[in-house]
Scaffold this motif. Structure first.
Motif, short mmCIF file in Angstrom:
data_model
loop_
_atom_site.label_atom_id
_atom_site.label_comp_id
_atom_site.label_asym_id
_atom_site.label_seq_id
_atom_site.Cartn_x
_atom_site.Cartn_y
_atom_site.Cartn_z
N THR A 183 -1.77 -6.38 -4.33
CA THR A 183 -0.94 -6.93 -4.30
C THR A 183 -0.61 -8.11 -4.88
O THR A 183 -1.96 -9.15 -4.47
CB THR A 183 0.08 -6.71 -3.19
N SER A 209 1.95 -4.10 -7.75
CA SER A 209 1.72 -3.74 -7.09
C SER A 209 0.51 -3.47 -6.43
O SER A 209 -0.23 -3.32 -7.31
CB SER A 209 3.06 -2.88 -6.90
N GLN A 210 0.27 -2.79 -5.11
CA GLN A 210 -1.31 -2.44 -4.66
C GLN A 210 -1.49 -1.22 -5.29
O GLN A 210 -0.63 -0.57 -5.86
CB GLN A 210 -0.54 -1.36 -3.46
#
Length: 237
Positions: A89, A132-133
């Motif tokens: 992230t 995003s992760q």
């Protein structure tokens, strides 16, 4: 970087994964490692940053056993792009920087070598595009290129690419390797590439062929086609 009669088995295992592995990777040299799935090629790579230690034999760097290096000092010499590209992230920039406070010039150079420039051009926020992760909002090839940029972003003595070109199309792969060769020529770094496809490695200075944990061939592409049956089968498949 030298492997000296290296054998390895995992803790509490009876079977050796590697047996009597010997080879040298010199400064300014690209050494490729190829073999079938489960042959032990990724295990060889994991021994270099000491994710595991050898069971028998030794690995030396500049004549010094790597077990004598502090882990942090050893890791500071190595740029490592893993088999599975892992993103976190943050932004594209923070994923390349990885907490190292790199200069814009260092990051720019890594972006260019890894062929990531067009990723930035496609994103609304460029290098500050959110990630995003796990990198679920970028493609597999984009993940690999950002991960490669991270490995290249500050000059190292050793670069390791563990099947980290597999999601790249052939044209991108070719351009990346051309830029990488220029970096090697300028810095005299040692490069090790684990690959599944011949096109990625056939111009390497040395190709190591692994089968069932042992070296069964070593040399250049054209020579191995004539002398190594395992390599020939991989090439023709």
């Amino acid at each position: 970087l030298q492997f000296n009669d290296v054998s390895f088995k995992y803790p509490n295992a009876e079977e050796y994964v590697l047996k009597d592995v010997n080879f040298t990777a010199n400064p300014g040299e690209t050494v490729a490692i190829i073999g079938s799935t489960g042959s032990g090629k990724s295990t060889i790579i994991k021994l270099i940053p000491r994710l595991f230690d050898v069971t028998e034999g030794s690995i030396t760097y500049c004549g010094e056993d790597i077990r004598n290096f502090r882990q942090k000092d050893l890791h500071n010499r190595i740029g490592f792009a893993t088999q599975k590209a892992i993103l976190f992230t943050g932004t594209i920039k923070s994923n390349i920087d990885f907490g190292r406070d790199l200069t814009d010039k260092q990051i720019d150079e890594a972006i260019d070598i890894s062929q990531s420039r067009n990723i930035l051009e496609e994103k609304e926020n460029g290098i500050d595009e959110p990630i995003s992760q796990g990198g679920t909002n970028v493609s597999g090839g984009q993940k690999q290129r950002i991960s490669i940029a991270r490995a290249l972003a500050d000059h190292k003595s050793i670069y390791i690419f563990d099947d980290s070109f597999s999601a790249l199309d052939y044209e991108t792969d070719k351009k990346l390797r051309k830029q990488l060769n220029q970096l090697i020529a300028n810095t005299k770094a040692t490069v090790l590439i684990v690959a599944q496809r011949i096109s990625t490695i056939k111009n390497s200075d040395k190709i190591i062929v692994i089968d069932e944990g042992k070296i069964v061939g070593e040399g250049k592409h054209q020579d191995l086609l004539k002398t190594c049956e395992v390599y020939k089968q991989i090439a023709y498949s």
